[in-house]
Design an enzyme around this catalytic site. Structure first.
Site, PDB file in Angstrom:
ATOM      1  N   ASN A  89      -6.358  11.778 -14.076  1.00  0.00           N
ATOM      2  CA  ASN A  89      -7.011  10.624 -13.462  1.00  0.00           C
ATOM      3  C   ASN A  89      -6.037   9.540 -13.027  1.00  0.00           C
ATOM      4  OD1 ASN A  89      -9.260   8.432 -13.173  1.00  0.00           O
ATOM      5  ND2 ASN A  89      -7.926   7.658 -14.801  1.00  0.00           N
ATOM      6  N   TYR A 157      -0.921   6.606  -0.100  1.00  0.00           N
ATOM      7  CA  TYR A 157      -2.066   7.027  -0.906  1.00  0.00           C
ATOM      8  C   TYR A 157      -2.749   8.254  -0.302  1.00  0.00           C
ATOM      9  CZ  TYR A 157      -6.290   6.508  -3.797  1.00  0.00           C
ATOM     10  OH  TYR A 157      -7.322   6.698  -4.677  1.00  0.00           O
ATOM     11  N   LYS A 161      -2.951  11.982  -2.119  1.00  0.00           N
ATOM     12  CA  LYS A 161      -4.231  12.600  -2.456  1.00  0.00           C
ATOM     13  C   LYS A 161      -4.454  13.890  -1.662  1.00  0.00           C
ATOM     14  CE  LYS A 161      -5.512   9.814  -5.665  1.00  0.00           C
ATOM     15  NZ  LYS A 161      -5.567  10.295  -7.072  1.00  0.00           N
ATOM     16  N   THR A 190     -13.108  -1.086 -10.141  1.00  0.00           N
ATOM     17  CA  THR A 190     -11.978  -0.996 -11.058  1.00  0.00           C
ATOM     18  C   THR A 190     -10.857  -1.943 -10.615  1.00  0.00           C
ATOM     19  OG1 THR A 190     -10.903   0.754  -9.782  1.00  0.00           O
ATOM     20  CG2 THR A 190     -12.490   1.433 -11.472  1.00  0.00           C
TER      21      THR A 190
END
Length: 250
Positions: A89, A157, A161, A190
């Site tokens: 995660n 990013y 991913k 978050t």
């Protein structure tokens, strides 16, 4: 005590990782977390539920630390559990910036180390530990829609991913006898979202969209998403769809 389930969760000091670790805690389980900081809430839940907990403090963006933790992990897994779970995660959205401004080699390298390299190292250790055991073993990589759709300002990013997704597909093709999936979890309230909302529009043109989603209460709560992910992980057909999105599931 023999653990019925052994679960490893990275990035468990806050956010989705913390919620996943909390959701996995029950009597008869062993939960191992890997994060930069210890988490008192996890320790309290473990004491209340009778779950065995081991918190490993490490920065997985540091390749040497990730390699060391991976080696220690293989030795830490008891050989007599019925189920083994690895949830990769931990991740970062930084550095954020247009392609012409991505000039910080250390920041780019750290992102790839955390988002991709540490996953490979931990997965290798997990596979070596569980393959001789003939147990139900599952790997869940937390991906992002950014790995499947280009997002201006998220070159690093998106690239990490996308790499994570393709690596998961390779794992599946290699057929290690372990069920694997790479899952996009949706937009969650978050600390990463706070970082995103703090971006300059020149670096991340879609910043206002994320600010509006937050203002309108459209971000999912970590505990709610974690509960859905753990139900998904528990399905008998887990791993049938290798690249998945939690929003495809109730």
């Amino acid at each position: 005590m023999q653990a019925s389930t052994v679960a490893i969760v990275t990035g468990a000091s806050r956010g989705l990782g913390e919620a996943l670790a909390l959701g996995l805690m029950q009597q008869g389980s062993l939960v191992l977390t890997i994060a930069r900081r210890q988490n008192d809430a996890l320790a309290a839940r473990a004491a209340a539920t009778g779950c065995a907990l081991k918190q490993i403090q490490a920065d997985l963006a540091d390749p040497a630390a990730a390699e060391r933790v991976a080696q220690d992990l293989a030795a830490a897994l008891p050989p007599d559990a019925q189920r083994y779970i690895l949830i990769n995660n931990a991740g970062t959205v930084e550095p954020i910036g247009q392609a012409s401004n991505l000039t910080n080699a250390a920041a780019i390298t750290a992102a790839f180390s955390l988002n991709v390299s540490s996953v490979m190292l931990l997965t290798a250790a997990f596979l070596k530990a569980v393959q001789p055991l003939q147990a139900d073993s599952r790997i869940l990589n937390i991906s992002s829609g950014a790995g499947r759709n280009p997002m201006p300002g998220w070159g690093v990013y998106c690239a990490t991913k996308a790499a994570l997704d393709h690596y998961t597909s390779v794992l599946h093709a290699e057929n290690h006898g372990v069920r694997v999936a790479s899952l996009a979890p949706g937009v969650i309230d978050t600390g990463m979202q706070e970082q995103i909302r703090g971006s300059a529009a020149a670096d991340f043109p879609n910043v206002q969209r994320f600010a509006d989603m937050h203002a309108q209460g459209q971000l999912s709560a970590p505990a709610d998403v974690a509960a859905r992910i753990l139900r998904y992980l528990d399905h008998n057909d887990f791993g049938t769809t290798v690249l998945d999105d939690i929003r495809n599931h109730a």
